[in-house]
Design a protein around this motif. Structure first.
Motif, PDB file in Angstrom:
ATOM      1  N   LYS A 115      48.535  43.396  84.823  1.00 27.89           N
ATOM      2  CA  LYS A 115      49.873  43.240  85.400  1.00 27.89           C
ATOM      3  C   LYS A 115      50.682  44.541  85.287  1.00 27.89           C
ATOM      4  CE  LYS A 115      53.899  40.202  85.084  1.00 27.89           C
ATOM      5  NZ  LYS A 115      54.464  39.040  84.379  1.00 27.89           N
ATOM      6  N   ASN A 116      50.489  45.280  84.193  1.00 25.17           N
ATOM      7  CA  ASN A 116      51.233  46.507  83.945  1.00 25.17           C
ATOM      8  C   ASN A 116      50.602  47.758  84.563  1.00 25.17           C
ATOM      9  OD1 ASN A 116      53.184  45.117  82.495  1.00 25.17           O
ATOM     10  ND2 ASN A 116      52.082  45.333  80.579  1.00 25.17           N
ATOM     11  N   ALA A 117      49.490  47.594  85.230  1.00 27.27           N
ATOM     12  CA  ALA A 117      48.808  48.734  85.856  1.00 27.27           C
ATOM     13  C   ALA A 117      49.631  49.263  87.025  1.00 27.27           C
ATOM     14  CB  ALA A 117      47.433  48.297  86.367  1.00 27.27           C
ATOM     15  N   GLU A 124      50.790  49.940  90.661  1.00 29.58           N
ATOM     16  CA  GLU A 124      50.582  49.093  91.836  1.00 29.58           C
ATOM     17  C   GLU A 124      49.731  49.810  92.857  1.00 29.58           C
ATOM     18  OE1 GLU A 124      52.888  46.064  94.846  1.00 29.58           O
ATOM     19  OE2 GLU A 124      54.023  47.170  93.337  1.00 29.58           O
ATOM     20  N   TYR A 174      45.530  55.327  83.400  1.00 28.42           N
ATOM     21  CA  TYR A 174      45.983  54.040  82.881  1.00 28.42           C
ATOM     22  C   TYR A 174      44.847  53.292  82.193  1.00 28.42           C
ATOM     23  CZ  TYR A 174      47.917  49.435  82.341  1.00 28.42           C
ATOM     24  OH  TYR A 174      48.333  48.239  81.792  1.00 28.42           O
ATOM     25  N   LYS A 206      51.085  41.069  94.562  1.00 27.92           N
ATOM     26  CA  LYS A 206      50.711  42.452  94.237  1.00 27.92           C
ATOM     27  C   LYS A 206      49.196  42.623  94.323  1.00 27.92           C
ATOM     28  CE  LYS A 206      50.951  45.679  90.313  1.00 27.92           C
ATOM     29  NZ  LYS A 206      51.511  45.902  88.976  1.00 27.92           N
ATOM     30  N   GLU A 233      47.871  40.838  80.991  1.00 26.76           N
ATOM     31  CA  GLU A 233      49.041  41.696  80.765  1.00 26.76           C
ATOM     32  C   GLU A 233      48.701  43.156  81.095  1.00 26.76           C
ATOM     33  OE1 GLU A 233      53.078  42.240  79.850  1.00 26.76           O
ATOM     34  OE2 GLU A 233      51.954  40.392  80.142  1.00 26.76           O
ATOM     35  N   GLN A 234      47.528  43.636  80.668  1.00 25.22           N
ATOM     36  CA  GLN A 234      47.128  45.017  80.964  1.00 25.22           C
ATOM     37  C   GLN A 234      47.027  45.230  82.474  1.00 25.22           C
ATOM     38  OE1 GLN A 234      43.597  44.857  78.418  1.00 25.22           O
ATOM     39  NE2 GLN A 234      44.333  46.694  77.393  1.00 25.22           N
ATOM     40  N   ILE A 249      51.287  37.626  90.500  1.00 35.93           N
ATOM     41  CA  ILE A 249      52.250  38.737  90.410  1.00 35.93           C
ATOM     42  C   ILE A 249      52.891  38.927  91.789  1.00 35.93           C
ATOM     43  CG2 ILE A 249      52.688  41.037  89.482  1.00 35.93           C
ATOM     44  CD1 ILE A 249      49.909  41.210  88.461  1.00 35.93           C
TER      45      ILE A 249
END
Length: 117
Positions: A88-90, A92, A111, A59, A85-86, A56
């Motif tokens: 990655k979407n957390a 930052e 989250y 990140k 995916e979970q 990512i």
């Protein structure tokens, strides 16, 4: 999860106090996500900070200890119960906010599914 909920190491995951997890590889349910940059054993706020590297674009993500399924000290891998995916979407991870805001962990608790104690 233990009495600390999402911020505590679960029973039987292989956590032993004092083990330095820095540098361990982290595996989501569907593949590798990076290496542990930092970890905390603070009571009620135990977590990992993972450097995702090129996956990512450098990140850093924060994973509460309650997301850990297994710590393998032989392979130096930590397995978590979230998908790539979970993760990655957390939210930052921001080192400056982490150091200065006491309620910073709350967004991660929300989250990952449980209010911070």
């Amino acid at each position: 999860m233990g009495e600390s909920g999402i911020w505590g190491y679960g029973q039987g995951v292989g956590h032993r106090e004092g083990i330095d997890l820095t540098g361990y590889k982290v595996e989501a349910t569907d593949g590798a996500i990076g290496k542990i940059d930092k970890h905390s054993e603070d009571v009620g706020a135990s977590h990992l900070v993972v450097d995702t590297g090129v996956w990512i674009f450098g990140k850093h993500v924060l994973l509460p200890a309650g997301t850990i399924r297994l710590i393998d000290t032989v392979e130096e891998k930590v397995y978590v119960d979230r998908t790539k995916e979970q993760i990655k979407n957390a939210p930052e991870f921001d080192r400056a906010k982490y150091a200065g805001e006491s309620d910073y962990l709350e967004q991660f608790a929300r989250y990952y599914g449980q209010p911070h104690m």
